[in-house]
Design a protein around this motif. Structure first.
Motif, short mmCIF file in Angstrom:
data_model
loop_
_atom_site.label_atom_id
_atom_site.label_comp_id
_atom_site.label_asym_id
_atom_site.label_seq_id
_atom_site.Cartn_x
_atom_site.Cartn_y
_atom_site.Cartn_z
N LEU A 147 -10.83 41.59 11.46
CA LEU A 147 -9.92 42.16 10.47
C LEU A 147 -8.55 41.48 10.50
CD1 LEU A 147 -10.78 45.96 10.80
CD2 LEU A 147 -11.37 44.42 8.92
N SER A 148 -8.01 41.26 11.68
CA SER A 148 -6.69 40.64 11.78
C SER A 148 -6.72 39.22 11.23
CB SER A 148 -6.20 40.64 13.23
OG SER A 148 -7.11 39.93 14.06
N GLU A 149 -7.81 38.48 11.51
CA GLU A 149 -7.94 37.11 11.00
C GLU A 149 -8.08 37.12 9.48
OE1 GLU A 149 -11.36 35.75 13.06
OE2 GLU A 149 -10.26 35.15 14.86
N ALA A 150 -8.83 38.08 8.96
CA ALA A 150 -9.02 38.17 7.51
C ALA A 150 -7.70 38.47 6.80
CB ALA A 150 -10.04 39.25 7.18
N VAL A 151 -6.91 39.37 7.38
CA VAL A 151 -5.60 39.69 6.79
C VAL A 151 -4.72 38.46 6.76
CG1 VAL A 151 -3.45 40.97 7.15
CG2 VAL A 151 -5.64 42.15 7.34
N SER A 152 -4.69 37.73 7.87
CA SER A 152 -3.87 36.51 7.95
C SER A 152 -4.33 35.47 6.93
CB SER A 152 -3.95 35.94 9.37
OG SER A 152 -3.22 34.73 9.46
N LEU A 153 -5.64 35.28 6.82
CA LEU A 153 -6.19 34.31 5.87
C LEU A 153 -5.86 34.69 4.43
CD1 LEU A 153 -8.00 31.85 5.19
CD2 LEU A 153 -9.94 33.43 5.20
N LEU A 154 -6.07 35.96 4.10
CA LEU A 154 -5.84 36.41 2.72
C LEU A 154 -4.36 36.34 2.36
CD1 LEU A 154 -8.31 39.41 2.67
CD2 LEU A 154 -8.48 37.34 1.26
N ARG A 155 -3.49 36.68 3.29
CA ARG A 155 -2.05 36.56 3.01
C ARG A 155 -1.67 35.11 2.76
NH1 ARG A 155 0.26 40.74 7.66
NH2 ARG A 155 -0.12 42.67 6.49
N SER A 156 -2.25 34.20 3.54
CA SER A 156 -1.98 32.78 3.35
C SER A 156 -2.48 32.30 1.99
CB SER A 156 -2.65 31.97 4.47
OG SER A 156 -2.51 30.58 4.25
N LYS A 157 -3.70 32.72 1.63
CA LYS A 157 -4.27 32.32 0.33
C LYS A 157 -3.46 32.91 -0.82
CE LYS A 157 -8.76 32.32 -0.23
NZ LYS A 157 -9.10 30.90 -0.41
N LEU A 158 -2.98 34.13 -0.65
CA LEU A 158 -2.17 34.77 -1.69
C LEU A 158 -0.85 34.03 -1.87
CD1 LEU A 158 -1.80 37.06 -3.72
CD2 LEU A 158 -0.89 38.46 -1.86
N ASP A 159 -0.20 33.69 -0.76
CA ASP A 159 1.07 32.96 -0.83
C ASP A 159 0.88 31.61 -1.52
OD1 ASP A 159 2.37 35.01 0.44
OD2 ASP A 159 2.34 34.07 2.43
N LEU A 160 -0.20 30.90 -1.16
CA LEU A 160 -0.47 29.60 -1.77
C LEU A 160 -0.75 29.72 -3.27
CD1 LEU A 160 -2.71 27.90 0.97
CD2 LEU A 160 -0.39 27.24 0.30
N ALA A 161 -1.55 30.73 -3.63
CA ALA A 161 -1.89 30.93 -5.04
C ALA A 161 -0.65 31.28 -5.86
CB ALA A 161 -2.96 32.00 -5.18
N GLU A 162 0.21 32.14 -5.32
CA GLU A 162 1.42 32.52 -6.04
C GLU A 162 2.38 31.34 -6.18
OE1 GLU A 162 1.70 37.31 -5.04
OE2 GLU A 162 2.71 35.88 -3.73
N ALA A 163 2.48 30.52 -5.12
CA ALA A 163 3.33 29.33 -5.20
C ALA A 163 2.77 28.34 -6.22
CB ALA A 163 3.44 28.67 -3.82
#
Length: 205
Positions: A147-163
């Motif tokens: 779960l912790s790894e998934a949260v970290s990955l999804l936050r990273s993907k969200l930041d990249l997509a928004e940028a």
């Protein structure tokens, strides 16, 4: 005059060339007898390239605008599961102080939720207690994550997509400015040529 000379060396941060504004048409064409056919063709080629880039970026923007809500929704769900897991761990610590008789009938209700099958169809499911989730990574690839790894990955993907969406919108605005400049240049050169032809015809009369 080559097609390359239409574009300036100045570019935006993603490498899209800036279109020059033709302030003095006669000087740009090399004098009063300058040929307009080649510059006009080069302008049209430049406009076509800008429109091609605009179409690609518009499609990219739509894809990102569809993708970001999905990432955000998935992130919220995984964060919710992580909170439930942390709450359970805390409760398990407290249960160590309870007697066996008190724990005997202490059955925990499973987490019930609904998940989307398509835009208008949802199904109900019971979620088992878990510290692992499976995420689609694209290209028919799914991997399991804590779960912790998934949260970290999804936050990273969200930041990249928004940028990426922000940069795409900036590029689209820049492209449309360049398209306007090239269309104005085309009109100025064409009108200059019409005026020159009229003046020469009057001089011959």
């Amino acid at each position: 005059m080559s097609a390359k000379s239409v574009f300036q060396e100045e570019k935006n941060p993603r490498g899209i060339p800036k279109a020059p504004f033709i302030a003095n048409v006669e000087e740009y064409l090399g004098g009063p007898d300058g040929v307009v056919e080649t510059p006009l063709k080069n302008f049209q080629d430049a406009i076509a390239k800008y429109r091609y880039m605009d179409a690609n970026l518009t499609q990219r923007r739509k894809g990102l605008e569809d993708k970001i809500p999905d990432i955000r929704k998935t992130l919220h769900m995984v964060e919710f599961l992580q909170e439930k897991r942390e709450d359970k761990d805390n409760n398990d610590d407290l249960e160590d102080d309870l007697s066996d008789e008190e724990n005997f009938d202490n059955t925990k209700k499973p987490l019930t939720t609904t998940f989307e099958l398509n835009d208008t169809l949802f199904a109900e499911a019971e979620l088992e207690d878990t510290d692992t989730v499976y995420l689609w990574l694209g290209a028919n690839v799914m991997l399991s994550y804590k779960l912790s790894e998934a949260v970290s990955l999804l936050r990273s993907k969200l930041d990249l997509a928004e940028a990426s969406l922000k940069a795409t919108i900036e590029d689209l605005e820049f492209l449309r400015e360049q398209l306007t400049v090239m269309e104005v240049n085309t009109a100025r050169v064409y009108n200059w040529d019409v005026k020159r032809r009229r003046e020469r015809r009057l001089a011959e009369e």
